[in-house]
Design a protein around this motif. Structure first.
Motif, PDB file in Angstrom:
ATOM      1  N   GLY A  93       4.573   2.526  -8.517  1.00  0.00           N
ATOM      2  CA  GLY A  93       5.977   2.279  -8.183  1.00  0.00           C
ATOM      3  C   GLY A  93       6.890   3.407  -8.587  1.00  0.00           C
ATOM      4  O   GLY A  93       6.598   4.177  -9.501  1.00  0.00           O
ATOM      5  N   ALA A 105      14.878   6.789  -1.174  1.00  0.00           N
ATOM      6  CA  ALA A 105      13.668   5.972  -1.328  1.00  0.00           C
ATOM      7  C   ALA A 105      12.816   6.033  -0.074  1.00  0.00           C
ATOM      8  O   ALA A 105      11.579   6.154  -0.142  1.00  0.00           O
ATOM      9  CB  ALA A 105      14.054   4.527  -1.648  1.00  0.00           C
ATOM     10  N   ALA A 109       9.120   7.990   0.299  1.00  0.00           N
ATOM     11  CA  ALA A 109       7.940   7.241   0.722  1.00  0.00           C
ATOM     12  C   ALA A 109       7.263   7.908   1.899  1.00  0.00           C
ATOM     13  O   ALA A 109       6.033   8.047   1.954  1.00  0.00           O
ATOM     14  CB  ALA A 109       8.333   5.804   1.068  1.00  0.00           C
ATOM     15  N   CYS A 178      14.580  -5.604   1.592  1.00  0.00           N
ATOM     16  CA  CYS A 178      13.472  -4.688   1.336  1.00  0.00           C
ATOM     17  C   CYS A 178      12.915  -4.179   2.654  1.00  0.00           C
ATOM     18  O   CYS A 178      13.135  -4.760   3.714  1.00  0.00           O
ATOM     19  CB  CYS A 178      12.379  -5.353   0.508  1.00  0.00           C
ATOM     20  SG  CYS A 178      11.562  -6.733   1.310  1.00  0.00           S
ATOM     21  N   GLU A 180       9.236  -2.860   4.209  1.00  0.00           N
ATOM     22  CA  GLU A 180       7.801  -2.781   3.959  1.00  0.00           C
ATOM     23  C   GLU A 180       7.154  -1.792   4.925  1.00  0.00           C
ATOM     24  O   GLU A 180       7.547  -1.693   6.093  1.00  0.00           O
ATOM     25  CB  GLU A 180       7.165  -4.157   4.110  1.00  0.00           C
ATOM     26  CG  GLU A 180       7.693  -5.168   3.112  1.00  0.00           C
ATOM     27  CD  GLU A 180       7.149  -6.567   3.317  1.00  0.00           C
ATOM     28  OE1 GLU A 180       6.975  -7.286   2.317  1.00  0.00           O
ATOM     29  OE2 GLU A 180       6.888  -6.942   4.471  1.00  0.00           O
ATOM     30  N   TRP A 208       3.099  -0.760   1.128  1.00  0.00           N
ATOM     31  CA  TRP A 208       4.187  -0.373   0.224  1.00  0.00           C
ATOM     32  C   TRP A 208       5.407  -1.211   0.536  1.00  0.00           C
ATOM     33  O   TRP A 208       5.725  -1.463   1.696  1.00  0.00           O
ATOM     34  CB  TRP A 208       4.515   1.114   0.414  1.00  0.00           C
ATOM     35  CG  TRP A 208       5.132   1.780  -0.791  1.00  0.00           C
ATOM     36  CD1 TRP A 208       5.629   1.201  -1.903  1.00  0.00           C
ATOM     37  CD2 TRP A 208       5.308   3.196  -0.967  1.00  0.00           C
ATOM     38  NE1 TRP A 208       6.095   2.147  -2.786  1.00  0.00           N
ATOM     39  CE2 TRP A 208       5.912   3.381  -2.237  1.00  0.00           C
ATOM     40  CE3 TRP A 208       5.007   4.314  -0.197  1.00  0.00           C
ATOM     41  CZ2 TRP A 208       6.223   4.647  -2.732  1.00  0.00           C
ATOM     42  CZ3 TRP A 208       5.320   5.565  -0.691  1.00  0.00           C
ATOM     43  CH2 TRP A 208       5.916   5.745  -1.953  1.00  0.00           C
ATOM     44  N   ASN A 209       6.100  -1.632  -0.513  1.00  0.00           N
ATOM     45  CA  ASN A 209       7.335  -2.402  -0.355  1.00  0.00           C
ATOM     46  C   ASN A 209       8.455  -1.692  -1.101  1.00  0.00           C
ATOM     47  O   ASN A 209       8.346  -1.437  -2.305  1.00  0.00           O
ATOM     48  CB  ASN A 209       7.159  -3.825  -0.897  1.00  0.00           C
ATOM     49  CG  ASN A 209       8.348  -4.716  -0.591  1.00  0.00           C
ATOM     50  OD1 ASN A 209       9.184  -4.376   0.247  1.00  0.00           O
ATOM     51  ND2 ASN A 209       8.430  -5.851  -1.254  1.00  0.00           N
ATOM     52  N   LEU A 210       9.531  -1.353  -0.373  1.00  0.00           N
ATOM     53  CA  LEU A 210      10.695  -0.700  -0.958  1.00  0.00           C
ATOM     54  C   LEU A 210      11.806  -1.730  -1.068  1.00  0.00           C
ATOM     55  O   LEU A 210      12.307  -2.225  -0.053  1.00  0.00           O
ATOM     56  CB  LEU A 210      11.156   0.476  -0.091  1.00  0.00           C
ATOM     57  CG  LEU A 210      10.075   1.417   0.453  1.00  0.00           C
ATOM     58  CD1 LEU A 210      10.708   2.491   1.327  1.00  0.00           C
ATOM     59  CD2 LEU A 210       9.289   2.043  -0.680  1.00  0.00           C
ATOM     60  N   VAL A 231      16.669   0.762  -6.974  1.00  0.00           N
ATOM     61  CA  VAL A 231      15.478   0.760  -6.118  1.00  0.00           C
ATOM     62  C   VAL A 231      14.275   0.348  -6.963  1.00  0.00           C
ATOM     63  O   VAL A 231      14.104   0.812  -8.093  1.00  0.00           O
ATOM     64  CB  VAL A 231      15.218   2.148  -5.500  1.00  0.00           C
ATOM     65  CG1 VAL A 231      13.859   2.195  -4.799  1.00  0.00           C
ATOM     66  CG2 VAL A 231      16.331   2.517  -4.528  1.00  0.00           C
ATOM     67  N   THR A 233      10.108  -0.177  -6.108  1.00  0.00           N
ATOM     68  CA  THR A 233       9.058  -0.141  -5.090  1.00  0.00           C
ATOM     69  C   THR A 233       7.717  -0.527  -5.701  1.00  0.00           C
ATOM     70  O   THR A 233       7.511  -0.412  -6.907  1.00  0.00           O
ATOM     71  CB  THR A 233       8.926   1.259  -4.440  1.00  0.00           C
ATOM     72  OG1 THR A 233       8.117   2.093  -5.272  1.00  0.00           O
ATOM     73  CG2 THR A 233      10.284   1.894  -4.224  1.00  0.00           C
TER      74      THR A 233
END
Length: 887
Positions: A93, A105, A109, A178, A180, A208-210, A231, A233
């Protein structure tokens, strides 16, 4: 790309973007009763997001070890049946605390996935919350993801913000949309994109989840923009490794393949696709890291969850034909795979192996009988299944395993319910859990106590942190009241007789932490007096003074005189400092494996739990006392420094189990001990006074507890011993120095008298036994004697029965006696008569009539009872019972 490289590249990438690499926190959340285990990367930053735990950095990145195997977040039942469920996993994360937000963010990513990990951009899909036009625009216009691969996810639960793409920390508090990121495994895999009817397929996998925390939700559901947007993640290491290694299942990645091969080696299974090997490989990670973080197999809470996981792994080994301990042998393979990333695992290798081996050996003592009962019950159910009817459309009702059987397996053989359900599920059978729960309630069992972890009530405080003055003073003349609470609610004023919690702008009172109890004392003005009975943390750096206003009134803004109970503080400080020296002495005497597992330090004593495999000997305790008291006599000064956590650990400072440490830590050098500690301590080791161990006991498998005292408590204890020794010497009529010798002499005399008494009893019983021959009756050819023998004990009864058997030959004999109101029975049957009458049946017949039971061999059996008055009638009924038996 190996899992270790993926982890390293992630952390180094974000370090290059100005993030501080933060070590993984413990699997046991510190000071957080809302969670059973750490289940995501954000857990250790929860107070940072809430603004109550300031850090020296505004950007962080971590590889957080996580467990989901108990409480609300429980994936245990799915492990071994899906490609991506685990009990233990690593969450990669990156976090921003009021620094960057959505744009950075998202760009970070995308850069990491497409440039560092070199994933094809056309394989990546993203989702956004359907109202989040800002995130959508960044993905579409700046990153360049085609519109058809950006999916808006709406509210699907009947209320605004009730969406899989809207994240919240709890029912109230920080929350936000969020985004994803999904990887497309290709059309050869069944499944549809997120948001479609086929989204549960395996083609599109979230990696991945932001999370963009931008609101604060209140109890009425109102959304207020946060003053600092954050943020959070999370990217599962195992999932992204499967993608980068071009495999579909997490169990096919290099990390798991190593452990699966080790599981195959220990179980003798060569088919590495076997699901049971996957379960074992998963579970060795969870079990080992839980033990590293101080969890020990037990019957409640976290310990019970660990026990369930261990026993589930053992059951799968048993299923593969393994009939002895094997699971603990995988620890070395795990250390080789993950010990570099997590040095604490390598350091605890021996302790982890020992605890797992002990737990295995304990369970293997009962698993075979339990499995036989379960297999036999399931076999009977399957044998009674009605045959399928050709052409019938209706699905037959599933077979149901009795809840009482499931409870018996749990209560008698240590089979957790989910383990029984696991076995049944493999054979298409469900467990009657309602009946199981009813049986648990009837027996008042507490084994499934993991549910005790509930949300803790907290006082709502939004002010500045409390300045703690207590390291240097126990009095503050000008402390200002900044918050008042009565019945959990903020108030402006309290009056005499009210219980309350008071928050001051600065205080000398120490709030309970690190095993040290909170201070007591008084807050006062010229007209008011508030008795502080406990001091606890309201937040990480906010101190709450709990107590009652004894006189006058107090209001927010008042200035008070804060005085700590100095005697109680001094006693507590002595015990706390002694704990550090004792910890060092324990490691010196017992070995470096000794590690703190909990402590309680108050004014009366220190109680210290530590990892060790066996009870301490008297000599080991004596040696520990000598080492600590030698440090006391050296009268070395306490040296306290603040330094970075990593520097402190490198310098040799011990970090204690269950404590939450920031990046700056307080290091205490006390004699030869060096530990991280935020508690209050003596100025010099000599201030501790006499150190004395009171007790040493076991509290769990592999965990010992030692209690000790110091200072004036020790003096009073020794004076009490001296007084009792003097009384004993007076009673024995010898000087105190000769008490032991006189006791040994009297014990020897007592043994001689007891031997002489036994011989006399034997002679009396022998004489009585000869007299009893006149009471023998012939019942169908068997000589039957049932009689009461006064003044005998069980040993004499057995000797008398043996003599009578020799004299009577073909005979059945039962003798009874009464001692202190309790009945003792012995039955004997000669070898030839035992084919007709069994001694166990005979003694039970009599015992049941006198309120007891018993048993033994066909030729000799014993029993006891509580109804002495019923003995004559019970013995008189024996000839008739034998006559009926022979007939």
């Amino acid at each position: 790309m190996k899992a270790a490289d993926i982890r390293s590249k992630f952390l180094r990438f974000f370090e290059s973007k100005g993030h501080t690499i933060v070590r993984s926190s413990s699997l046991v959340p510190a000071n957080d009763p809302t969670l059973l285990f750490t289940n995501s990367g954000m857990v250790q930053f929860k107070d940072v997001f809430l603004g109550t735990d300031p850090r020296p950095y505004s950007r962080a990145t971590s590889a957080q070890r996580s467990v989901r195997a108990g409480g609300k977040h429980n994936d245990l039942e799915n492990v071994g049946y899906t490609a991506r469920h685990h009990t233990f996993f690593e969450m990669l994360g990156n976090f921003s605390f009021g620094d960057y937000f959505k744009r950075d963010a998202i760009h970070y990513a995308w850069e990491l996935l497409t440039q560092v990990y070199a994933l094809p951009a056309d394989k990546l899909w993203v989702t956004v919350y359907h109202e989040d036009d800002e995130a959508y625009a960044i993905w579409a216009n700046e990153v360049g993801v085609p519109a058809e691969r950006i999916i808006r996810i709406g509210d699907n639960k009947g209320a605004r913000y009730a969406s899989d793409n809207f994240w919240q920390m709890a029912d109230t508090g920080p929350c936000g949309p969020c985004s994803e990121i999904f990887y497309d495994h290709g059309p050869e895999i069944w499944g549809g994109p997120p948001g479609s009817p086929d989204e549960d397929g395996d083609r599109y996998i979230e990696i991945w989840n932001l999370v963009f925390m931008q609101f604060n939700r209140d109890a009425q559901g109102n959304m207020t923009p946060l003053p600092k947007q954050c943020v959070d993640t999370g990217m599962g290491l195992e999932r992204v490794a499967a993608v980068l290694q071009h495999v579909h299942s997490n169990y096919e990645i290099d990390l798991f393949q190593t452990l699966i091969k080790a599981a195959g080696r220990e179980t003798g299974v060569s088919d590495l696709g076997n699901n049971s090997l996957k379960v074992i490989a998963d579970h060795i990670r969870a079990c080992s890291f839980l033990i590293v973080d101080g969890v020990i197999p037990g019957n409640e809470g976290r310990g019970y969850v660990l026990r369930r996981i261990v026993r589930r792994a053992i059951r799968h080994g048993y299923k593969l034909g393994r009939r002895g301990a094997f699971f603990h042998r995988l620890v070395g393979d795990l250390v080789a795979e993950m010990g570099t990333a997590y040095p604490e695992l390598a350091e605890a290798r021996t302790r982890v192996t020992d605890i797992l081996r002990q737990e295995e050996e304990r369970f293997f003592e009962t698993i075979e009988n339990g499995m036989e009962i379960l297999d036999a019950t399931i076999g009977a159910l399957e044998a009674g299944r009605p045959p399928a009817v050709a052409g019938a459309d209706a699905t037959p009702a599933p077979l149901v395993l009795s809840g009482d059987i499931a409870f018996k397996l749990h209560d008698t053989y240590g089979f957790p319910l989910d383990l029984t359900a696991d076995v049944c599920r493999e054979r298409g059978i469900v467990v009657d859990e309602v009946a199981f729960d009813a049986a648990m309630t009837r027996q008042r069992q507490q084994a499934r106590a993991a549910g005790k972890f509930k949300m803790a009530s907290a006082l709502e405080y939004n002010g500045a942190k409390t300045s703690f003055l207590g390291y240097d003073a126990i009095v503050a003349d000008d402390a200002r009241i900044v918050a008042l609470y009565a019945d959990g609610t903020a108030v402006e004023r309290i009056v005499a007789g009210q219980d309350a919690v008071i928050v001051l702008d600065h205080t000398p009172f120490y709030a309970e932490s690190g095993g040290q109890v909170g201070d007591q004392g008084v807050l006062s003005t010229d007209l008011a007096r508030f008795a502080v009975t406990d001091t606890l943390k309201v937040q990480a750096d906010v101190v709450g003074h709990h107590g009652m206003l004894e006189q006058g009134e107090l209001a927010r803004g008042d200035v008070v005189h804060a005085t700590v109970d100095g005697v109680r503080r001094a006693r507590t400080a002595r015990n706390h400092s002694a704990t550090h020296l004792m910890h060092k002495a324990l490691r010196d005497v017992l070995g470096g494996h000794v590690q703190q597992k909990g402590s309680l330090v108050d004014a009366d004593k220190t109680r210290f739990d530590f990892a060790h495999h066996s009870p301490l000997s008297a000599e080991e305790i004596r040696r520990i006392e000598e080492l600590v008291n030698a440090e006391v006599l050296a009268n070395a000064p306490a040296v306290i420094r603040s330094m970075a956590y990593d520097d402190a650990v490198k310098s040799g400072a011990m970090a204690l189990f269950g404590e939450k440490y920031g990046d700056e830590v307080r290091v205490l050098d006390l004699g030869s001990s060096r530990e991280l500690c935020g508690g209050t301590h003596v100025s010099r080791t000599g201030d501790i006074g006499l150190f004395k161990v009171l007790a040493e006991t076991g509290v769990a498998a592999g965990i010992r507890r030692i209690e000790a005292i110091t200072g004036d408590n020790s003096v009073r204890f020794v004076q009490g011993l001296d007084q009792r020794l003097g009384a004993a010497a007076a009673a024995l009529k010898v000087p105190p120095a000769e008490v032991t010798q006189r006791i040994l002499q009297q014990q020897e005399q007592l043994r001689a008298l007891e031997k002489e008494l036994g011989q006399l009893k034997s002679k009396v019983a022998s004489s009585q036994g000869d007299d009893l021959l006149a009471q023998v009756v012939d019942v169908s050819g068997v000589q039957v004697l049932a009689a009461q023998l006064d003044g005998a004990d069980p040993k004499v009864l057995r000797e008398s029965v043996d003599r009578l058997k020799d004299k009577l030959k073909h005979a059945a004999i039962v003798l009874g006696t009464v001692t202190d109101g309790r009945v003792s029975l012995v039955a004997g049957v000669t070898a030839d008569a035992s084919k007709q009458v069994k001694a166990g049946d005979l003694v039970n017949f009599v015992a049941q009539q006198v309120g007891g039971k018993g048993g033994g061999r066909p030729d000799l059996a014993q029993a006891g009872g509580t109804d002495a008055a019923a003995l004559p009638a019970a013995l008189a009924a024996v000839p008739g019972w034998i006559e009926a038996l022979l007939a």
